[in-house]
Design an enzyme around this catalytic site. Structure first.
Site, PDB file in Angstrom:
ATOM      1  N   SER A   1      -7.067  -9.169  -2.976  1.00 43.55           N
ATOM      2  CA  SER A   1      -7.563  -8.192  -1.849  1.00 43.55           C
ATOM      3  C   SER A   1      -6.576  -7.131  -1.839  1.00 43.55           C
ATOM      4  O   SER A   1      -6.771  -6.238  -1.018  1.00 43.55           O
ATOM      5  CB  SER A   1      -7.849  -8.900  -0.635  1.00 43.55           C
ATOM      6  OG  SER A   1      -6.312  -9.387  -0.079  1.00 43.55           O
ATOM      7  N   ASN A   2      -5.472  -7.262  -2.523  1.00 44.76           N
ATOM      8  CA  ASN A   2      -4.273  -6.015  -2.768  1.00 44.76           C
ATOM      9  C   ASN A   2      -5.044  -4.744  -3.367  1.00 44.76           C
ATOM     10  O   ASN A   2      -4.538  -3.804  -3.464  1.00 44.76           O
ATOM     11  CB  ASN A   2      -3.098  -6.646  -3.143  1.00 44.76           C
ATOM     12  CG  ASN A   2      -2.388  -7.495  -2.088  1.00 44.76           C
ATOM     13  OD1 ASN A   2      -1.538  -8.579  -2.867  1.00 44.76           O
ATOM     14  ND2 ASN A   2      -2.629  -7.619  -1.074  1.00 44.76           N
ATOM     15  N   LEU A   3      -5.461  -5.017  -4.288  1.00 43.62           N
ATOM     16  CA  LEU A   3      -5.930  -4.334  -5.516  1.00 43.62           C
ATOM     17  C   LEU A   3      -6.811  -3.100  -5.040  1.00 43.62           C
ATOM     18  O   LEU A   3      -6.750  -1.933  -5.636  1.00 43.62           O
ATOM     19  CB  LEU A   3      -6.661  -5.003  -6.812  1.00 43.62           C
ATOM     20  CG  LEU A   3      -5.915  -5.859  -7.283  1.00 43.62           C
ATOM     21  CD1 LEU A   3      -6.558  -6.693  -8.516  1.00 43.62           C
ATOM     22  CD2 LEU A   3      -4.596  -5.846  -7.821  1.00 43.62           C
TER      23      LEU A   3
ATOM     24  N   ASP B   1      10.335  -7.520  -2.005  1.00 39.60           N
ATOM     25  CA  ASP B   1       9.044  -7.914  -1.293  1.00 39.60           C
ATOM     26  C   ASP B   1       9.126  -9.325  -1.753  1.00 39.60           C
ATOM     27  O   ASP B   1       9.438  -9.725  -2.667  1.00 39.60           O
ATOM     28  CB  ASP B   1       7.832  -7.121  -2.194  1.00 39.60           C
ATOM     29  CG  ASP B   1       6.686  -7.157  -1.048  1.00 39.60           C
ATOM     30  OD1 ASP B   1       6.075  -6.402  -1.046  1.00 39.60           O
ATOM     31  OD2 ASP B   1       6.128  -8.605  -0.900  1.00 39.60           O
TER      32      ASP B   1
ATOM     33  N   ARG C   1      -6.017  -1.023  -2.835  1.00 42.93           N
ATOM     34  CA  ARG C   1      -4.963  -0.039  -2.358  1.00 42.93           C
ATOM     35  C   ARG C   1      -3.767   0.072  -2.978  1.00 42.93           C
ATOM     36  O   ARG C   1      -2.934   1.044  -3.138  1.00 42.93           O
ATOM     37  CB  ARG C   1      -4.966   0.163  -0.918  1.00 42.93           C
ATOM     38  CG  ARG C   1      -4.304  -1.197  -0.252  1.00 42.93           C
ATOM     39  CD  ARG C   1      -4.390  -1.180   1.218  1.00 42.93           C
ATOM     40  NE  ARG C   1      -4.014  -2.645   1.563  1.00 42.93           N
ATOM     41  CZ  ARG C   1      -4.240  -3.712   1.336  1.00 42.93           C
ATOM     42  NH1 ARG C   1      -5.567  -3.861   0.753  1.00 42.93           N
ATOM     43  NH2 ARG C   1      -3.624  -4.737   1.697  1.00 42.93           N
TER      44      ARG C   1
ATOM     45  N   GLY D   1       0.913  -1.144   0.182  1.00 45.16           N
ATOM     46  CA  GLY D   1      -0.124   0.115  -0.031  1.00 45.16           C
ATOM     47  C   GLY D   1       0.839   1.195  -0.073  1.00 45.16           C
ATOM     48  O   GLY D   1       0.575   2.372  -0.769  1.00 45.16           O
TER      49      GLY D   1
ATOM     50  N   ASN E   1       5.372  -4.203   9.384  1.00 45.23           N
ATOM     51  CA  ASN E   1       5.184  -4.896  10.511  1.00 45.23           C
ATOM     52  C   ASN E   1       6.886  -4.160  11.313  1.00 45.23           C
ATOM     53  O   ASN E   1       7.472  -3.420  10.649  1.00 45.23           O
ATOM     54  CB  ASN E   1       5.694  -6.313  10.355  1.00 45.23           C
ATOM     55  CG  ASN E   1       6.970  -6.557   9.530  1.00 45.23           C
ATOM     56  OD1 ASN E   1       8.018  -6.782  10.181  1.00 45.23           O
ATOM     57  ND2 ASN E   1       6.889  -6.626   8.124  1.00 45.23           N
TER      58      ASN E   1
ATOM     59  N   CYS F   1      -2.436  -8.695  10.359  1.00 50.22           N
ATOM     60  CA  CYS F   1      -2.552  -8.111   9.031  1.00 50.22           C
ATOM     61  C   CYS F   1      -3.736  -8.385   8.178  1.00 50.22           C
ATOM     62  O   CYS F   1      -4.261  -7.446   7.919  1.00 50.22           O
ATOM     63  CB  CYS F   1      -1.322  -8.240   8.291  1.00 50.22           C
ATOM     64  SG  CYS F   1       0.347  -7.842   9.018  1.00 50.22           S
TER      65      CYS F   1
ATOM     66  N   CYS G   1      -3.275 -21.833   3.515  1.00 47.89           N
ATOM     67  CA  CYS G   1      -4.011 -20.272   3.525  1.00 47.89           C
ATOM     68  C   CYS G   1      -4.287 -19.875   2.072  1.00 47.89           C
ATOM     69  O   CYS G   1      -4.230 -20.753   1.104  1.00 47.89           O
ATOM     70  CB  CYS G   1      -3.647 -19.320   4.341  1.00 47.89           C
ATOM     71  SG  CYS G   1      -2.047 -18.547   3.716  1.00 47.89           S
TER      72      CYS G   1
END
Ligand SMILES: [Zn+2]
Length: 386
Positions: free
Chosen positions: A79-81, A72, A83, A51, A141, A198, A345
């Site tokens: 679910s990242n898109l 990274d 932001r 983000g 983090n 998170c 997950c």
């Protein structure tokens, strides 16, 4: 030669494409050609292409920073898109460092981009930041922030550090040895158990966009050498009231890193409460193909889905039980009697944490599904709603 050098410092430093591209910088007296030349010769490492990193990377590349490094370890998730605006739909499932690097190259071919698809930790942070003129923290983090602070202070590299939570953003600039450090501001690493997960903490989409853009602005100012920065100041931005305040903070005479009483001579390792900077779990990573083979060949396989109940209900691996990551530590005793444990997950990130928790509790396991259910065909999941 003198006259040539003078020229190279002015018009000949840029080709025609750059002349057109950076015109609005040239026009600003505070930046001008000299400032643009400094940007072109500068290198910035951005840690975390999420983000905060998305807008920061885009603006740094657009501004013409000559060399940009991206660290990274994660892969792009749908679910990242909401932001992380450097990615598009087509990037889902791709390594963030590589996808972000590709977007930067298409945005500005004059920028040299280096992508590192890896997890930053206390062991590799010193060499990771070495050779860069500035580091921008886009991590999510505390372990990564402290590791970056330690490495940047020890090597006197300016660090633009920021964090967001719900509707609030915080940001400061660490410039050793002239400014106090992150440990002067926050001597104690927040307790991992007290930190939000998170995956469960929401964030308003534009907030990291604002804060990441502010970080890019500070970076440009530091590289060009203009204005006053947030060195020794903590900026707190509240999006709900659309207000910001800044607080001065000073050297902590007892700081473990930058005071006369310093004890830290290399970055310290912290168990991250919130993923990212945690050292890679020792547990083996299983590919989808490996797990598929295990599922057909072993009767006693124990599949543990560490996502939330609602995610599990929307589709899971056949025969899997659900224990959300946040509950795992309370369930450890019940797992001791189970054989051949495999955790998974959505993207492979939470399950790595789960694997690490199991290992610390000395519970034997086979591994964690690399890339998570993103690597598994939806049609083969059990319990999907019709
Ligand atoms: Zn300090």
């Amino acid at each position: 030669m003198d006259s040539t050098e003078q020229n190279s410092g002015t018009s000949e430093a840029f080709d025609k494409g750059e002349e057109a591209r950076y015109l609005r910088h040239f026009t600003l007296p505070e930046i001008g050609r000299e400032g643009q030349r400094r940007l072109k010769e500068a290198s910035v490492l951005v840690v975390g292409a999420g983000g905060l990193g998305s807008p920061a990377l885009l603006y740094l590349a657009a501004a013409g920073v000559g060399r940009i490094g991206i660290i990274d370890f994660d892969i792009v998730d749908a679910s990242n898109l909401q932001r992380q605006i450097i990615y598009g739909e087509a990037d889902i499932g791709r390594a963030k460092a590589l996808a972000a690097g590709e977007h930067l190259r298409s945005l500005n071919p004059y920028v040299r981009v280096e992508s590192y698809d890896m997890r930053l930790n206390a062991t590799n942070v010193m060499s990771a930041v070495r050779g860069y003129d500035l580091v921008l923290d886009g991590s999510d983090n505390f372990a990564a922030k402290y590791a970056l602070n330690d490495a940047c202070v020890l090597q006197s590299i300016p660090l633009v550090i920021a964090g967001i939570y719900r509707f609030e953003g915080q940001m400061t600039v660490i410039q050793a040895p002239t400014s106090p450090c992150y440990r002067c501001l926050f001597p104690e690493v927040p307790d991992a158990s007290g930190m939000p997960n998170c995956a469960e903490t929401g964030v308003a989409g534009p907030l990291p966009g604002i804060v990441g853009s502010l970080q890019a602005m500070e970076a440009v100012k530091l590289l060009v050498g203009i204005g006053s920065t947030l060195s020794g100041k903590l900026l707190v931005f509240d999006a709900l009231s659309m207000s910001s305040r800044s607080f001065n903070f000073d050297f902590d005479p007892a700081c473990l890193l930058c005071s006369a009483a310093a004890l830290i001579t290399s970055p310290m390792d912290y168990a991250a409460g919130c993923a990212a900077a945690q050292p890679a779990a020792e547990a083996p990573l299983l590919s989808a193909a490996e797990l598929r083979t295990m599922m057909t060949q072993r009767d006693s396989l124990t599949l543990i889905d560490v996502r939330e109940e609602a995610e599990y209900a929307a589709g899971h691996l056949a025969g899997a039980m659900v224990i959300p990551l946040g509950r795992l530590t309370q369930e450890l005793d019940s797992l001791r009697s189970l054989n051949n444990i495999v955790v998974y997950c959505h993207s492979g990130r939470r399950s790595l944490q789960a694997a690490s928790i199991l290992q610390q509790a000395n519970i034997p396991m086979l591994g964690s599904l690399k890339g998570g259910l993103l690597q598994w065909p939806d049609a083969e999941l059990e319990g999907r709603p019709e």
